[in-house]
Write a protein that holds these residues in place. Structure first.
Motif, PDB file in Angstrom:
ATOM      1  N   GLN A 106       0.821  -1.216   0.000  1.00 32.35           N
ATOM      2  CA  GLN A 106       0.000   0.000   0.000  1.00 32.35           C
ATOM      3  C   GLN A 106       0.852   1.263   0.000  1.00 32.35           C
ATOM      4  O   GLN A 106       0.524   2.243  -0.661  1.00 32.35           O
ATOM      5  CB  GLN A 106      -0.916  -0.002   1.219  1.00 32.35           C
ATOM      6  CG  GLN A 106      -2.188  -0.786   0.997  1.00 32.35           C
ATOM      7  CD  GLN A 106      -3.189  -0.488   2.084  1.00 32.35           C
ATOM      8  OE1 GLN A 106      -3.171  -1.097   3.144  1.00 32.35           O
ATOM      9  NE2 GLN A 106      -4.050   0.474   1.828  1.00 32.35           N
ATOM     10  N   LEU A 107       1.945   1.198   0.739  1.00 27.86           N
ATOM     11  CA  LEU A 107       2.864   2.336   0.736  1.00 27.86           C
ATOM     12  C   LEU A 107       3.388   2.569  -0.670  1.00 27.86           C
ATOM     13  O   LEU A 107       3.507   3.707  -1.133  1.00 27.86           O
ATOM     14  CB  LEU A 107       4.039   2.075   1.686  1.00 27.86           C
ATOM     15  CG  LEU A 107       3.860   2.434   3.152  1.00 27.86           C
ATOM     16  CD1 LEU A 107       5.073   1.993   3.950  1.00 27.86           C
ATOM     17  CD2 LEU A 107       3.623   3.927   3.327  1.00 27.86           C
ATOM     18  N   GLU A 108       3.694   1.479  -1.348  1.00 26.10           N
ATOM     19  CA  GLU A 108       4.218   1.597  -2.705  1.00 26.10           C
ATOM     20  C   GLU A 108       3.188   2.255  -3.628  1.00 26.10           C
ATOM     21  O   GLU A 108       3.516   3.174  -4.385  1.00 26.10           O
ATOM     22  CB  GLU A 108       4.596   0.207  -3.233  1.00 26.10           C
ATOM     23  CG  GLU A 108       5.369   0.241  -4.523  1.00 26.10           C
ATOM     24  CD  GLU A 108       5.654  -1.146  -5.061  1.00 26.10           C
ATOM     25  OE1 GLU A 108       5.332  -2.140  -4.373  1.00 26.10           O
ATOM     26  OE2 GLU A 108       6.177  -1.232  -6.188  1.00 26.10           O
ATOM     27  N   ASN A 109       1.958   1.792  -3.541  1.00 26.68           N
ATOM     28  CA  ASN A 109       0.906   2.363  -4.382  1.00 26.68           C
ATOM     29  C   ASN A 109       0.683   3.841  -4.063  1.00 26.68           C
ATOM     30  O   ASN A 109       0.585   4.672  -4.964  1.00 26.68           O
ATOM     31  CB  ASN A 109      -0.401   1.602  -4.179  1.00 26.68           C
ATOM     32  CG  ASN A 109      -0.343   0.220  -4.807  1.00 26.68           C
ATOM     33  OD1 ASN A 109       0.423  -0.002  -5.751  1.00 26.68           O
ATOM     34  ND2 ASN A 109      -1.108  -0.709  -4.273  1.00 26.68           N
ATOM     35  N   TRP A 110       0.615   4.129  -2.781  1.00 26.34           N
ATOM     36  CA  TRP A 110       0.408   5.523  -2.391  1.00 26.34           C
ATOM     37  C   TRP A 110       1.568   6.379  -2.867  1.00 26.34           C
ATOM     38  O   TRP A 110       1.367   7.487  -3.384  1.00 26.34           O
ATOM     39  CB  TRP A 110       0.266   5.614  -0.866  1.00 26.34           C
ATOM     40  CG  TRP A 110      -0.058   6.999  -0.388  1.00 26.34           C
ATOM     41  CD1 TRP A 110      -1.295   7.548  -0.237  1.00 26.34           C
ATOM     42  CD2 TRP A 110       0.888   8.016  -0.005  1.00 26.34           C
ATOM     43  NE1 TRP A 110      -1.184   8.839   0.220  1.00 26.34           N
ATOM     44  CE2 TRP A 110       0.143   9.145   0.364  1.00 26.34           C
ATOM     45  CE3 TRP A 110       2.273   8.077   0.056  1.00 26.34           C
ATOM     46  CZ2 TRP A 110       0.738  10.332   0.797  1.00 26.34           C
ATOM     47  CZ3 TRP A 110       2.874   9.252   0.480  1.00 26.34           C
ATOM     48  CH2 TRP A 110       2.111  10.360   0.849  1.00 26.34           C
ATOM     49  N   GLY A 111       2.774   5.849  -2.726  1.00 25.02           N
ATOM     50  CA  GLY A 111       3.958   6.595  -3.157  1.00 25.02           C
ATOM     51  C   GLY A 111       3.928   6.905  -4.645  1.00 25.02           C
ATOM     52  O   GLY A 111       4.218   8.025  -5.070  1.00 25.02           O
ATOM     53  N   LYS A 112       3.550   5.904  -5.431  1.00 24.12           N
ATOM     54  CA  LYS A 112       3.469   6.114  -6.888  1.00 24.12           C
ATOM     55  C   LYS A 112       2.457   7.206  -7.214  1.00 24.12           C
ATOM     56  O   LYS A 112       2.724   8.101  -8.013  1.00 24.12           O
ATOM     57  CB  LYS A 112       3.059   4.803  -7.575  1.00 24.12           C
ATOM     58  CG  LYS A 112       4.217   3.839  -7.783  1.00 24.12           C
ATOM     59  CD  LYS A 112       3.736   2.587  -8.514  1.00 24.12           C
ATOM     60  CE  LYS A 112       4.845   1.533  -8.548  1.00 24.12           C
ATOM     61  NZ  LYS A 112       4.306   0.198  -8.851  1.00 24.12           N
ATOM     62  N   LYS A 113       1.321   7.099  -6.570  1.00 25.32           N
ATOM     63  CA  LYS A 113       0.262   8.078  -6.804  1.00 25.32           C
ATOM     64  C   LYS A 113       0.746   9.483  -6.422  1.00 25.32           C
ATOM     65  O   LYS A 113       0.522  10.451  -7.151  1.00 25.32           O
ATOM     66  CB  LYS A 113      -0.945   7.696  -5.952  1.00 25.32           C
ATOM     67  CG  LYS A 113      -2.242   8.268  -6.459  1.00 25.32           C
ATOM     68  CD  LYS A 113      -3.415   7.522  -5.831  1.00 25.32           C
ATOM     69  CE  LYS A 113      -4.745   8.094  -6.293  1.00 25.32           C
ATOM     70  NZ  LYS A 113      -5.891   7.362  -5.710  1.00 25.32           N
ATOM     71  N   HIS A 114       1.413   9.567  -5.295  1.00 30.56           N
ATOM     72  CA  HIS A 114       1.906  10.849  -4.817  1.00 30.56           C
ATOM     73  C   HIS A 114       2.939  11.417  -5.777  1.00 30.56           C
ATOM     74  O   HIS A 114       2.940  12.614  -6.080  1.00 30.56           O
ATOM     75  CB  HIS A 114       2.501  10.702  -3.416  1.00 30.56           C
ATOM     76  CG  HIS A 114       2.894  11.994  -2.789  1.00 30.56           C
ATOM     77  ND1 HIS A 114       4.130  12.554  -2.962  1.00 30.56           N
ATOM     78  CD2 HIS A 114       2.194  12.854  -2.000  1.00 30.56           C
ATOM     79  CE1 HIS A 114       4.187  13.698  -2.292  1.00 30.56           C
ATOM     80  NE2 HIS A 114       3.027  13.905  -1.703  1.00 30.56           N
TER      81      HIS A 114
ATOM     82  N   ALA B  16      18.229   8.142  -4.437  1.00 31.78           N
ATOM     83  CA  ALA B  16      18.313   6.965  -5.299  1.00 31.78           C
ATOM     84  C   ALA B  16      17.319   5.899  -4.855  1.00 31.78           C
ATOM     85  O   ALA B  16      16.579   5.327  -5.667  1.00 31.78           O
ATOM     86  CB  ALA B  16      19.736   6.418  -5.287  1.00 31.78           C
ATOM     87  N   LEU B  17      17.268   5.673  -3.549  1.00 34.02           N
ATOM     88  CA  LEU B  17      16.346   4.662  -3.026  1.00 34.02           C
ATOM     89  C   LEU B  17      14.894   5.057  -3.285  1.00 34.02           C
ATOM     90  O   LEU B  17      14.088   4.246  -3.719  1.00 34.02           O
ATOM     91  CB  LEU B  17      16.556   4.495  -1.524  1.00 34.02           C
ATOM     92  CG  LEU B  17      17.209   3.216  -1.026  1.00 34.02           C
ATOM     93  CD1 LEU B  17      17.154   3.166   0.476  1.00 34.02           C
ATOM     94  CD2 LEU B  17      16.556   1.989  -1.628  1.00 34.02           C
ATOM     95  N   ALA B  18      14.592   6.321  -2.998  1.00 37.17           N
ATOM     96  CA  ALA B  18      13.215   6.787  -3.173  1.00 37.17           C
ATOM     97  C   ALA B  18      12.794   6.711  -4.640  1.00 37.17           C
ATOM     98  O   ALA B  18      11.648   6.435  -4.955  1.00 37.17           O
ATOM     99  CB  ALA B  18      13.073   8.216  -2.652  1.00 37.17           C
ATOM    100  N   ASP B  19      13.758   6.949  -5.528  1.00 35.53           N
ATOM    101  CA  ASP B  19      13.449   6.897  -6.948  1.00 35.53           C
ATOM    102  C   ASP B  19      13.002   5.509  -7.387  1.00 35.53           C
ATOM    103  O   ASP B  19      12.053   5.360  -8.146  1.00 35.53           O
ATOM    104  CB  ASP B  19      14.681   7.307  -7.775  1.00 35.53           C
ATOM    105  CG  ASP B  19      14.797   8.820  -7.891  1.00 35.53           C
ATOM    106  OD1 ASP B  19      13.900   9.513  -7.377  1.00 35.53           O
ATOM    107  OD2 ASP B  19      15.769   9.297  -8.490  1.00 35.53           O
ATOM    108  N   GLU B  20      13.707   4.512  -6.892  1.00 35.59           N
ATOM    109  CA  GLU B  20      13.396   3.164  -7.377  1.00 35.59           C
ATOM    110  C   GLU B  20      12.455   2.402  -6.458  1.00 35.59           C
ATOM    111  O   GLU B  20      11.953   1.355  -6.816  1.00 35.59           O
ATOM    112  CB  GLU B  20      14.687   2.372  -7.627  1.00 35.59           C
ATOM    113  CG  GLU B  20      15.464   2.005  -6.383  1.00 35.59           C
ATOM    114  CD  GLU B  20      16.729   1.220  -6.749  1.00 35.59           C
ATOM    115  OE1 GLU B  20      16.977   0.202  -6.111  1.00 35.59           O
ATOM    116  OE2 GLU B  20      17.440   1.645  -7.706  1.00 35.59           O
ATOM    117  N   CYS B  21      12.217   2.930  -5.269  1.00 37.93           N
ATOM    118  CA  CYS B  21      11.360   2.249  -4.297  1.00 37.93           C
ATOM    119  C   CYS B  21      10.279   3.210  -3.830  1.00 37.93           C
ATOM    120  O   CYS B  21      10.505   4.023  -2.927  1.00 37.93           O
ATOM    121  CB  CYS B  21      12.177   1.811  -3.086  1.00 37.93           C
ATOM    122  SG  CYS B  21      12.740   0.125  -3.095  1.00 37.93           S
ATOM    123  N   SER B  22       9.091   3.096  -4.393  1.00 32.14           N
ATOM    124  CA  SER B  22       8.035   4.034  -4.019  1.00 32.14           C
ATOM    125  C   SER B  22       7.631   3.894  -2.560  1.00 32.14           C
ATOM    126  O   SER B  22       7.152   4.848  -1.951  1.00 32.14           O
ATOM    127  CB  SER B  22       6.818   3.828  -4.912  1.00 32.14           C
ATOM    128  OG  SER B  22       7.109   4.283  -6.213  1.00 32.14           O
TER     129      SER B  22
END
Lengths: 121, 121
Positions: A106-114, B16-22
DNA sequence: GACATTACTTACATTTTATATAGTACCATA
DNA sequence: TATGGTACTATATAAAATGTAAGTAATGTC
């Protein structure tokens, strides 16, 4: 491991918040610079120390060690040492560690959306 | 606001981490000492600066200000100033901020479960 | 006996984050 | 003219997290 001052205001505040806010407590456990990234990799299965290091290109051995120790102390992962030379050590999520999976997703999805919201016009 | 050194290794690693890891990107946004607690309170509705301060008993005004500014910069919350004296400022989650709700709830549940696991025999 | 391999340690330096304390602006009210 | 309330800001300091660089242990192979 690393020395925290149990007499500091910071320590007291963190404790107090974590006591009454389980979400803050949880965030403190998985909130290290690399902790979440490590868990993300381990969700796909156990890995050796060196394998983790390769997957986190810029991490130093010291940082990897520290984060793994913290995660082990918090029972997020299990460390298995094989009595061989050169040594072989495997890290694997515990059951409670695996239960982070939906949260990470969920964090990943939210992060992408953000990211879309912030970086695209 | 607070000065971070954009030339540091730490900064580069984080980027770098934030870029590849949402999921890491997301954790960086809500991972401040008080950020998650603030969001937890605001999920129940808008609050004034002073109301937030009361609900976070040990926070200093400076810390509250900094965290609110960071959250505002990240578009997690909206700041509304009313042209009155004494001043009145209200903070409210944005839509993407409200979308943190299920994550916070899950973190809370996981945290409770983890506490039981660790603190009870 | 020197060397390679793996998973760490240790000592130290730097960067980031948090706290302490004092002050500011605004204007209505006393 | 002084006071009070609100939401800040400024500066200094302390603490925590992260990074750098070097070392250690064990042992099988050359």
């Amino acid at each position: 491991m690393s020395k925290i001052k149990t007499t500091s205001t910071n320590f007291a505040n963190k404790q107090a918040l974590a006591d009454e806010c389980s979400e803050v407590y949880a965030a403190n456990i998985i909130g290290g610079q690399w902790a979440l990234a490590i868990c993300s990799w381990l969700i796909n299965g156990k890995l050796r120390f060196g394998e983790l290091r390769k997957r986190l290109p810029n991490i130093t051995e010291r940082m990897l060690t520290l984060q793994l120790q913290k995660l082990e102390e918090n029972k997020i992962l299990k460390r298995t040492v094989y009595p061989e030379v050169p040594p072989r050590v495997e890290y694997e999520l515990t059951p409670i560690g695996y239960e982070l999976k939906p949260i990470i997703e969920q964090l990943e999805n939210w992060g992408k959306k953000h990211k879309e919201l912030v970086f695209l016009p």
